[in-house]
Design a protein around this motif. Structure first.
Motif, PDB file in Angstrom:
ATOM      1  N   LEU A 127       1.113  -1.240   0.581  1.00 39.82           N
ATOM      2  CA  LEU A 127       0.329   0.325   0.197  1.00 39.82           C
ATOM      3  C   LEU A 127       0.884   1.151   0.488  1.00 39.82           C
ATOM      4  O   LEU A 127       0.110   2.421  -0.383  1.00 39.82           O
ATOM      5  N   ALA A 128       2.234   1.067   0.859  1.00 38.34           N
ATOM      6  CA  ALA A 128       3.228   1.940   0.769  1.00 38.34           C
ATOM      7  C   ALA A 128       3.845   2.581  -0.381  1.00 38.34           C
ATOM      8  O   ALA A 128       3.463   4.085  -1.039  1.00 38.34           O
ATOM      9  N   VAL A 129       3.637   1.565  -1.000  1.00 39.97           N
ATOM     10  CA  VAL A 129       4.173   1.717  -2.764  1.00 39.97           C
ATOM     11  C   VAL A 129       4.059   1.993  -3.071  1.00 39.97           C
ATOM     12  O   VAL A 129       4.526   3.042  -4.109  1.00 39.97           O
ATOM     13  N   HIS A 130       2.287   1.893  -3.464  1.00 34.84           N
ATOM     14  CA  HIS A 130       1.266   2.384  -4.266  1.00 34.84           C
ATOM     15  C   HIS A 130       0.529   3.749  -3.586  1.00 34.84           C
ATOM     16  O   HIS A 130      -0.571   3.617  -4.114  1.00 34.84           O
ATOM     17  N   ALA A 131       1.262   4.337  -2.258  1.00 33.35           N
ATOM     18  CA  ALA A 131       0.424   5.025  -1.746  1.00 33.35           C
ATOM     19  C   ALA A 131      -0.369   6.627  -2.810  1.00 33.35           C
ATOM     20  O   ALA A 131      -1.395   7.337  -3.070  1.00 33.35           O
ATOM     21  N   ASP A 132       0.925   6.627  -4.111  1.00 33.26           N
ATOM     22  CA  ASP A 132       0.420   8.088  -5.148  1.00 33.26           C
ATOM     23  C   ASP A 132      -0.967   7.040  -5.476  1.00 33.26           C
ATOM     24  O   ASP A 132      -1.747   8.562  -6.816  1.00 33.26           O
TER      25      ASP A 132
ATOM     26  N   SER B 238      -1.122   9.899  -2.055  1.00 30.77           N
ATOM     27  CA  SER B 238      -0.241  10.159  -1.010  1.00 30.77           C
ATOM     28  C   SER B 238       0.964  10.104  -1.866  1.00 30.77           C
ATOM     29  O   SER B 238       2.050   9.083  -1.163  1.00 30.77           O
ATOM     30  N   PRO B 239       1.498  10.848  -2.386  1.00 29.17           N
ATOM     31  CA  PRO B 239       3.237   9.899  -3.373  1.00 29.17           C
ATOM     32  C   PRO B 239       3.886  10.262  -1.726  1.00 29.17           C
ATOM     33  O   PRO B 239       4.344  11.116  -1.682  1.00 29.17           O
ATOM     34  N   ASP B 240       5.109   8.768  -2.238  1.00 26.60           N
ATOM     35  CA  ASP B 240       6.515   9.050  -1.086  1.00 26.60           C
ATOM     36  C   ASP B 240       6.840   7.701  -1.683  1.00 26.60           C
ATOM     37  O   ASP B 240       7.043   7.348  -2.056  1.00 26.60           O
TER      38      ASP B 240
ATOM     39  N   LEU C  90     -12.546   1.700  -1.607  1.00 27.28           N
ATOM     40  CA  LEU C  90     -11.634   0.743  -1.544  1.00 27.28           C
ATOM     41  C   LEU C  90     -10.360   0.694  -2.303  1.00 27.28           C
ATOM     42  O   LEU C  90      -9.648   0.525  -1.772  1.00 27.28           O
ATOM     43  N   GLY C  91     -11.074   0.505  -3.580  1.00 24.96           N
ATOM     44  CA  GLY C  91      -9.865   0.313  -4.447  1.00 24.96           C
ATOM     45  C   GLY C  91      -9.969  -0.694  -4.517  1.00 24.96           C
ATOM     46  O   GLY C  91      -8.381  -1.264  -5.059  1.00 24.96           O
ATOM     47  N   GLU C  92     -10.408  -1.660  -4.147  1.00 23.44           N
ATOM     48  CA  GLU C  92     -10.497  -3.501  -4.432  1.00 23.44           C
ATOM     49  C   GLU C  92     -11.695  -3.584  -5.348  1.00 23.44           C
ATOM     50  O   GLU C  92     -12.537  -4.454  -4.470  1.00 23.44           O
ATOM     51  N   ARG C  93     -11.541  -3.413  -6.567  1.00 25.03           N
ATOM     52  CA  ARG C  93     -12.563  -3.949  -7.603  1.00 25.03           C
ATOM     53  C   ARG C  93     -12.356  -5.340  -7.685  1.00 25.03           C
ATOM     54  O   ARG C  93     -13.606  -6.251  -8.394  1.00 25.03           O
ATOM     55  N   GLY C  94     -11.002  -5.932  -7.694  1.00 23.88           N
ATOM     56  CA  GLY C  94     -11.009  -7.308  -8.209  1.00 23.88           C
ATOM     57  C   GLY C  94     -11.868  -8.179  -7.462  1.00 23.88           C
ATOM     58  O   GLY C  94     -12.502  -8.112  -6.200  1.00 23.88           O
ATOM     59  N   GLY C  95     -12.318  -9.633  -8.503  1.00 26.24           N
ATOM     60  CA  GLY C  95     -12.689 -10.889  -7.725  1.00 26.24           C
ATOM     61  C   GLY C  95     -14.295 -10.670  -8.204  1.00 26.24           C
ATOM     62  O   GLY C  95     -15.019  -9.632  -8.342  1.00 26.24           O
TER      63      GLY C  95
END
Length: 458
Positions: free
Chosen positions: A63-68, A72-74, A385-390
Motif C-alpha cells: 500500500l505504501a509503495v502504491h500510495a500515489d 499520497s506519493p512518497d 476501497l480501490g479493491e474492485r477485483g474478484g
C-alpha cells in the motif's frame, strides 16, 4: 521405571489438544499435556499467526509503495529485519498467553516428545530425564509437518518450508515456490510484495486445484498483475544448487528455472512415525493418518485422535470443533464430526473464502443448483476501497437454501461468515437478498448477489 497415572493424557498441544487439556484440568481432573516445544501449537508458532503477520507487513508495504494511487506519493524503503522482528514479537506474545493459560488451568505440562512403550504407557524424553505416563483416556493431537517430495536433488538443496520462510530476516532476490496451493500462494504473494521476484511452480494445470476453474483463473490473474510468475502443468524432474545461495529447478518440459531461494509447499504429512502407535494398537491408513470414527475414536480402546492426524481438514477452526466432539462425548452427548460444513479462507489479496459446495463438487455428485454471480466491481464499498477485483458466487438448491458460497475479494472471510450463519440456520437465500444491510459495506454485496438467483425452472 515407575509409571505415573493421570486421568487423561493429551499427546500433542495443537488447538484441539490444548483446549481439551485446559478444559478438563479446570474441571478438576489430573491432566498431562505432552508437547515437543511449540507452546500453543503449530498455528501460533509456525503457521497461521506468523504467516498472517508477515502477510500484513507485505500488504502495508505494498500500500505504501502504491500510495500515489490514493493521493499520497512518497518514497518507501523496506527493513526486512524489522518485518522479521514484528512477526517474532506477535508469535511470542501468543506463546506467552498460551503458556500462562496452561499454568493457570492446573495441567501438568511436559516439554518433550514421547512414544508408546506399552499399549497404554507413553515414555516422554525431557531435557532433565525420562518420565512414563499412563491414563484411562489418551488423546492424540500430533499434527502434521511439511512434506518434502522425493525429487532428485531436492533434499540436497536444503529447501525452506514455511517454517524457515517465516523466519527470514533478509529478502530473497528470487524465490522459487514448489506448489500452487494455499500456503505457496499466500507466501509467494507476500514475498513478491516485499520486493522478491517470485515464481510459483505447480505440476497441475491450475493453482488452488480444489477450487472451481473460474476462481483459480481469477486468483492467478490477480497475483500475476502483482508481479508473481507462474509455471504450470509441468512436473519437476531435478533440483540442483543450494537454497539461500543459488538453486535451479528443471521441469519435464525442458525449462529450467533459477532462483536464490527455494520454498517447498507441496503438502503435509502426519507426525505419526516412530512413536509406537502400533504398540498402542492404533491403526493408520496408507498415508500415515490415524483411522478414527466420527466420534474420533481410534482402533484402540480409550485412545482418541484429534485434528489433522485424524483426517480432519487442516484448519485450526476445524481442529477446535474436534474438541467440541470430544467434549460432547465426555458429557454423554451425540455430536459427531459427520456432515460438518467447514469454511476456510486463503489470505491472498484479494482474499478467497468458501463454504459448502463448489460448482465442481455439485456437478460431480449430481446435485442440481441455481448459480448466482456478482462482480466485486458492482459493490460500492469495493470501489471506495480501490479493491474492485474478484467476484462472489453462490449455489442455491431447489428448496431455496444456500448450498455453497465462494468469494474472491476484499475481506472475503468476513463476508462469508454472514452466509455461513444463514446456511447454519437453514434460511432461504431470500433472507439475505431482502435483508437491510448497512451501506456502504462489502456485505451489502450479498443482497446484490442473491438478487441474481435464477427463477426455478420447475
Amino acid at each position: 521405571m515407575s509409571v505415573e497415572t493421570y486421568d487423561l493424557i493429551v499427546f500433542g498441544g495443537g488447538k484441539a489438544g490444548k483446549t481439551l487439556a485446559m478444559d478438563q484440568a479446570k474441571a478438576g481432573r489430573k491432566v498431562a499435556l505432552i508437547e515437543r516445544g511449540l507452546i500453543g501449537g503449530s498455528c501460533i508458532n509456525v503457521a497461521c499467526i506468523p504467516s498472517k503477520t508477515l502477510i500484513r507487513s507485505a500488504q502495508v508495504h505494498d500500500l505504501a509503495v502504491h500510495a500515489d494511487d490514493y493521493g499520497s506519493p512518497d518514497v518507501v524503503t523496506l527493513s526486512m529485519p524489522a518485518v522479521a522482528r514484528r512477526t517474532a514479537s506477535v508469535v511470542q506474545e501468543m506463546v506467552d498467553l498460551n503458556l500462562a493459560a496452561f499454568l493457570a488451568s492446573g495441567l501438568d505440562l511436559l516439554i518433550g516428545w514421547g512414544r508408546f512403550v506399552e499399549p497404554r504407557v507413553i515414555e516422554v524424553q525431557l531435557d532433565n530425564g525420562v518420565r512414563r505416563l499412563t491414563a484411562g483416556e489418551i488423546y492424540l493431537n500430533l499434527g502434521t509437518q511439511a512434506l518434502v517430495p522425493d525429487i532428485p536433488g531436492l533434499k540436497d538443496a536444503e529447501p525452506m518450508t514455511h517454517v524457515e520462510a517465516l523466519r527470514l530476516d533478509s529478502l530473497p532476490s528470487h524465490l522459487l515456490v514448489l506448489g500452487g496451493g494455499y500456503i505457496g500462494l499466500e507466501l509467494g504473494q507476500a514475498f513478491r510484495r516485499l520486493g522478491s521476484k517470485v515464481t510459483i511452480i505447480e505440476a497441475g494445470d491450475q493453482i488452488a486445484r480444489r477450487e472451481d476453474p473460474d476462481i483459480s483463473a481469477a486468483l492467478q490473474a490477480a497475483l500475476s498483475a502483482g508481479g508473481v510468475s507462474f509455471a504450470l502443468g509441468s512436473a519437476i524432474v531435478e533440483v540442483s544448487g543450494r537454497s539461500g545461495q543459488a538453486v535451479s529447478v528443471r521441469l519435464a518440459d525442458g525449462k529450467e528455472l533459477e532462483g536464490s531461494h527455494l520454498l517447498v509447499a507441496t503438502g503435509r504429512r502426519p507426525m505419526t512415525r516412530d512413536i509406537g502407535l502400533d504398540i498402542a494398537g492404533v491403526d493408520l491408513d496408507g498415508l500415515g493418518f490415524v483411522k478414527a470414527d466420527d466420534r474420533l475414536r481410534t482402533t484402540a480402546d480409550g485412545i482418541w485422535a484429534l485434528g489433522e492426524i485424524a483426517g480432519t481438514p487442516m484448519f485450526t477452526h476445524a481442529s477446535l470443533d474436534d474438541f467440541r466432539v470430544i467434549k460432547c462425548g465426555l458429557a454423554g452427548g451425540n455430536y459427531t464430526r459427520a456432515g460438518r460444513v467447514i469454511p476456510y479462507c486463503v489470505f491472498t489479496d484479494p482474499e478467497l473464502a468458501r463454504i459448502g459446495l463448489s460448482e465442481k463438487e455439485a456437478k460431480a455428485t449430481g446435485i442440481d443448483y441455481r448459480l448466482a454471480m456478482l462482480s466485486m466491481n458492482a459493490v460500492p464499498r469495493a470501489r471506495t476501497l480501490g479493491e474492485r477485483g474478484g467476484f462472489m458466487k453462490a449455489l442455491v438448491g431447489d428448496d431455496d437454501r444456500i448450498l455453497g458460497f465462494a468469494m474472491l475479494g476484499a475481506q472475503a472471510g468476513e463476508v462469508m461468515t454472514a452466509v455461513q450463519m444463514a446456511m447454519a440456520g437453514g434460511l432461504p437465500y431470500t433472507a439475505l437478498r431482502d435483508a437491510i444491510i448497512a451501506h456502504p459495506t462489502l456485505a451489502e454485496g450479498l443482497g446484490l448477489l442473491f438478487a441474481t438467483v435464477p427463477a426455478k425452472t420447475r
